[in-house]
Structures are given as C-alpha cells and as structure tokens.
Design an enzyme around this catalytic site. Structure first.
Site, PDB file in Angstrom:
ATOM      1  N   ARG A  73       0.719  -1.278  -0.317  1.00 33.59           N
ATOM      2  CA  ARG A  73       0.116   0.257  -0.091  1.00 33.59           C
ATOM      3  C   ARG A  73       0.658   1.429  -0.107  1.00 33.59           C
ATOM      4  NH1 ARG A  73       0.131   4.223   2.621  1.00 33.59           N
ATOM      5  NH2 ARG A  73      -2.097   5.500   3.123  1.00 33.59           N
ATOM      6  N   HIS A  78       2.730   6.441  -2.210  1.00 33.09           N
ATOM      7  CA  HIS A  78       3.742   6.966  -2.111  1.00 33.09           C
ATOM      8  C   HIS A  78       4.612   7.127  -3.434  1.00 33.09           C
ATOM      9  CE1 HIS A  78       2.888   8.711   1.568  1.00 33.09           C
ATOM     10  NE2 HIS A  78       2.780   6.800   1.991  1.00 33.09           N
TER      11      HIS A  78
END
Length: 105
Positions: A73, A78
């Site tokens: 995730r 990011h």
C-alpha cells in the site's frame, strides 16, 4: 474499526480483484490501463485495511501477510520507484490461489 468489519471490507476488495481479472493474462492485464488502475486501487485499499486490525488479531492470523500488504500500500500510494505491474499481477494471482479459484491465467 472492528476486525469483522475490516475482514468484510478486505473480502469485498479481494472479490473485486478476482472479478476484474478473471480471464486475463498478464499481457492483456498490463495493456489495459483502466484495469490496472482499478486493481492497484483495490490493492491499496486492502493494504490500508491491514493497518486497522488490532495486533492480537493479526498475531492470531500469521497466514495473512499484514505487514507486506501494508508495505505494498505504501509503495502504491507514495509511488516508490513506480508500481511494478508484474508484482501487482503476481499478487492478484496469489489472491486467486488463496481463494481456491482455478483460473486459466
């Protein structure tokens, strides 16, 4: 969030991944940008939910890769070094196998 609620949501996102990718090969998956984005979104949601289970529950279920899913995730959200489509595909195929679905993929 309660553990049972988290698991229900995780099931929902996993089911979507299975539904979306049924009948696809890696080649057809990787060339369908809408499918890729839908799958990456659902994987990120699965990872986010891993953060909400309580530690006792997570320790009682070591068969679920909680840290790895949350780490994925983070990579997705990011965009650390871009999203590796081959890795995304392999994770989706692992979900197929863990759900007992024999696919022709």
């Amino acid at each position: 969030m309660r553990n049972d609620t988290v698991l229900q949501k995780m099931h929902k996102y996993s089911t979507k991944l299975i539904d979306y990718c049924s009948g696809y090969t890696y080649g057809s998956f990787s060339s369908d940008i809408k499918l890729v984005e839908a799958c990456v979104f659902n994987l990120s949601q699965l990872g986010e939910l891993c953060h909400f289970v309580d530690s006792t529950f997570a320790q009682a279920h070591p068969e679920i890769p909680w840290r790895e899913m949350y780490g994925l995730r983070n990579r997705i959200v990011h965009d650390y070094e871009g999203v590796n489509l081959r890795l995304v595909w392999e994770i989706i195929m692992r979900i197929f196998r863990n759900c007992g679905i024999s696919s022709k993929i």
